[in-house]
Design a protein around this motif. Structure first.
Motif, PDB file in Angstrom:
ATOM      1  N   LYS A 131      -0.847  81.479  71.139  1.00  0.00           N
ATOM      2  CA  LYS A 131      -0.500  80.126  71.670  1.00  0.00           C
ATOM      3  C   LYS A 131       1.160  80.517  71.066  1.00  0.00           C
ATOM      4  O   LYS A 131       1.432  80.490  69.986  1.00  0.00           O
ATOM      5  N   THR A 132       2.066  80.178  72.213  1.00  0.00           N
ATOM      6  CA  THR A 132       3.507  80.086  72.034  1.00  0.00           C
ATOM      7  C   THR A 132       4.020  78.667  71.678  1.00  0.00           C
ATOM      8  O   THR A 132       5.098  78.702  70.941  1.00  0.00           O
ATOM      9  N   ARG A 133       3.427  77.620  72.518  1.00  0.00           N
ATOM     10  CA  ARG A 133       4.077  76.408  72.223  1.00  0.00           C
ATOM     11  C   ARG A 133       3.286  75.305  72.837  1.00  0.00           C
ATOM     12  O   ARG A 133       2.364  75.520  73.733  1.00  0.00           O
ATOM     13  N   ASP A 134       3.543  74.029  72.655  1.00  0.00           N
ATOM     14  CA  ASP A 134       2.747  73.099  73.292  1.00  0.00           C
ATOM     15  C   ASP A 134       3.232  72.623  74.783  1.00  0.00           C
ATOM     16  O   ASP A 134       4.464  73.097  75.070  1.00  0.00           O
ATOM     17  N   GLU A 135       2.431  71.906  75.743  1.00  0.00           N
ATOM     18  CA  GLU A 135       3.198  71.475  76.665  1.00  0.00           C
ATOM     19  C   GLU A 135       4.102  70.616  76.607  1.00  0.00           C
ATOM     20  O   GLU A 135       4.040  69.568  75.625  1.00  0.00           O
ATOM     21  N   VAL A 136       5.026  70.695  77.142  1.00  0.00           N
ATOM     22  CA  VAL A 136       6.627  69.827  76.989  1.00  0.00           C
ATOM     23  C   VAL A 136       6.698  69.295  78.528  1.00  0.00           C
ATOM     24  O   VAL A 136       6.875  69.964  79.744  1.00  0.00           O
ATOM     25  N   LYS A 137       7.080  68.135  78.607  1.00  0.00           N
ATOM     26  CA  LYS A 137       7.778  67.320  80.030  1.00  0.00           C
ATOM     27  C   LYS A 137       9.179  67.593  79.859  1.00  0.00           C
ATOM     28  O   LYS A 137       9.943  67.157  79.070  1.00  0.00           O
ATOM     29  N   TYR A 138       9.804  68.187  81.077  1.00  0.00           N
ATOM     30  CA  TYR A 138      11.008  68.539  81.086  1.00  0.00           C
ATOM     31  C   TYR A 138      11.728  67.707  82.057  1.00  0.00           C
ATOM     32  O   TYR A 138      10.994  67.094  82.964  1.00  0.00           O
ATOM     33  N   GLN A 139      12.981  67.405  81.777  1.00  0.00           N
ATOM     34  CA  GLN A 139      13.910  66.556  82.561  1.00  0.00           C
ATOM     35  C   GLN A 139      14.230  67.480  84.004  1.00  0.00           C
ATOM     36  O   GLN A 139      15.510  67.952  83.935  1.00  0.00           O
ATOM     37  N   GLY A 140      13.433  67.651  84.782  1.00  0.00           N
ATOM     38  CA  GLY A 140      13.723  68.498  86.028  1.00  0.00           C
ATOM     39  C   GLY A 140      13.275  69.840  86.141  1.00  0.00           C
ATOM     40  O   GLY A 140      13.253  70.494  85.083  1.00  0.00           O
ATOM     41  N   GLU A 141      13.339  70.508  87.232  1.00  0.00           N
ATOM     42  CA  GLU A 141      13.260  71.794  87.597  1.00  0.00           C
ATOM     43  C   GLU A 141      13.979  72.868  86.883  1.00  0.00           C
ATOM     44  O   GLU A 141      13.653  73.823  86.145  1.00  0.00           O
ATOM     45  N   ALA A 142      15.267  72.703  86.536  1.00  0.00           N
ATOM     46  CA  ALA A 142      16.188  73.590  86.028  1.00  0.00           C
ATOM     47  C   ALA A 142      15.951  73.690  84.430  1.00  0.00           C
ATOM     48  O   ALA A 142      15.912  75.097  83.961  1.00  0.00           O
ATOM     49  N   ALA A 143      15.459  72.790  83.831  1.00  0.00           N
ATOM     50  CA  ALA A 143      15.214  72.795  82.372  1.00  0.00           C
ATOM     51  C   ALA A 143      13.944  73.541  82.189  1.00  0.00           C
ATOM     52  O   ALA A 143      13.586  74.356  81.235  1.00  0.00           O
ATOM     53  N   LEU A 144      12.992  73.205  83.274  1.00  0.00           N
ATOM     54  CA  LEU A 144      11.576  74.177  83.210  1.00  0.00           C
ATOM     55  C   LEU A 144      11.860  75.403  83.202  1.00  0.00           C
ATOM     56  O   LEU A 144      11.058  76.264  82.648  1.00  0.00           O
ATOM     57  N   ILE A 145      12.578  75.792  84.495  1.00  0.00           N
ATOM     58  CA  ILE A 145      12.868  77.271  84.748  1.00  0.00           C
ATOM     59  C   ILE A 145      13.574  77.962  83.649  1.00  0.00           C
ATOM     60  O   ILE A 145      13.197  79.153  83.057  1.00  0.00           O
ATOM     61  N   ASP A 146      14.461  77.371  82.782  1.00  0.00           N
ATOM     62  CA  ASP A 146      15.013  77.901  81.811  1.00  0.00           C
ATOM     63  C   ASP A 146      14.118  78.285  80.422  1.00  0.00           C
ATOM     64  O   ASP A 146      14.055  79.263  79.895  1.00  0.00           O
ATOM     65  N   GLN A 147      13.323  77.297  80.421  1.00  0.00           N
ATOM     66  CA  GLN A 147      11.867  77.485  79.493  1.00  0.00           C
ATOM     67  C   GLN A 147      11.063  78.486  79.990  1.00  0.00           C
ATOM     68  O   GLN A 147      10.698  79.277  79.217  1.00  0.00           O
TER      69      GLN A 147
END
Length: 314
Positions: A281-297
């Motif tokens: 397991k690398t990390r917990d599920e996180v709610k990101y502010q928009g697609e760009a932040a999610l893509i970075d992660q």
């Protein structure tokens, strides 16, 4: 390996391949402690040149005693997977008993006469904490009910880090996402089976196409989060990263899904039966502010995944 399904009371004409060495247990997870019991029974079977049989149950015995919901009603290993593990351990026969109220209400002597003796057991092997007949009948007393028709071998607890290896311990560590400890307790990585189905295809629009793996609701799963995994397709394993989650960046009411992004993989997998092995397991599920932040992660997740597999090859 032959699987024979049984119910209480046994039919008068029910026949068993006799004699056998008989291992007893539910064996959810088939962890190292369970393997210790089965391997000891296999040693005896080889010494006596007899088949090895397992007496097990079609669902968790606790279903008879209490209402089970959520994870309590789920299994570390579903039956196909569990029986494949039995086969690898050299089991010849599986006697799968429907565990209902009447079966569990048998007096210990009745259980011994109606099941163990009729199954042709010459030696019965089980863990020290196994119970039979009425749920409080202990292995320490099984010899009293045998009347010299079979011998009893009780296998002591297997310890890891000075603590008992048990299904409860595996479940606790799985729920906490401690997959390395789960691997050590099982003697293998935690694995589930499923079928690749159509999802919402959001991963493709983000540049990370995923295989949406539909799994049995009775399968116990790791917690929500992101994982490094291997996925088996047509007997070949492929590295990837997986998400168990609700896609919370895109809303709060989404169902839980298992989505696997395989590294450098482009084939269409819809309808494929696959196996997913959870390595870390690398990390917990996180709610990101928009697609760009999610893509970075996701880019960071991919790099961590690649680094993990590169370190394994080094």
């Amino acid at each position: 390996m032959e699987i024979i399904k049984l119910a209480y009371p046994l039919e008068a004409e029910q026949q068993f391949p006799a004699p056998v060495v008989l291992a007893m247990g539910f064996f959810d997870g088939v962890h190292l402690g369970h393997q210790n019991v089965i391997n000891r029974a296999k040693e005896i079977a080889l010494e006596r040149q007899l088949p090895l049989a397992i007496l097990t149950y079609d669902h968790h015995p606790a279903l008879v005693y209490q209402k089970l919901t959520g994870d309590a009603a789920r299994y570390l290993t579903l039956y196909d997977a569990k029986y494949q593990l039995f086969k690898r351990l050299g089991v010849d026969y599986v006697y799968e008993v429907n565990y209902d109220y009447d079966f569990q209400a048998q007096a210990p002597q009745t259980f011994v006469d109606n099941f163990i003796v009729r199954m042709g057991a010459t030696v019965v092997v089980a863990g020290f904490d196994h119970t039979y007949g009425t749920k409080d009948a202990a292995m320490a007393n099984l010899g009293e009910y045998s009347h010299h028709r079979f011998t009893v071998e009780t296998v002591p607890a297997l310890l890891l880090d000075e603590k008992k290896v048990s299904s409860t311990r595996v479940r606790r560590n799985l729920s906490d996402g401690h997959l390395e400890t789960v691997r050590r307790l099982l003697g293998r990585s935690f694995e589930i089976n499923g079928t690749v189905v159509h999802g919402l295809a959001r991963g493709r629009t983000l540049g990370f196409p995923t295989a949406n793996v539909q799994y049995d609701d009775l399968q116990r799963m790791p917690p929500l989060g992101v994982y490094i995994v291997l996925m088996q397709i047509n007997h070949q394993w492929y590295p990837g990263m997986a998400s168990i989650g609700k896609n919370v960046t895109f809303g709060d009411q989404n169902p839980v899904t298992l989505e696997v992004n395989l590294l450098d993989f482009q084939r269409n997998l819809y309808g494929k039966r696959v196996q997913v092995q959870f390595l870390k397991k690398t990390r917990d599920e996180v709610k990101y502010q928009g697609e760009a932040a999610l893509i970075d992660q996701l880019n960071r997740d991919e790099q961590e995944t690649r680094n993990f597999f590169q370190s394994m090859e080094a």
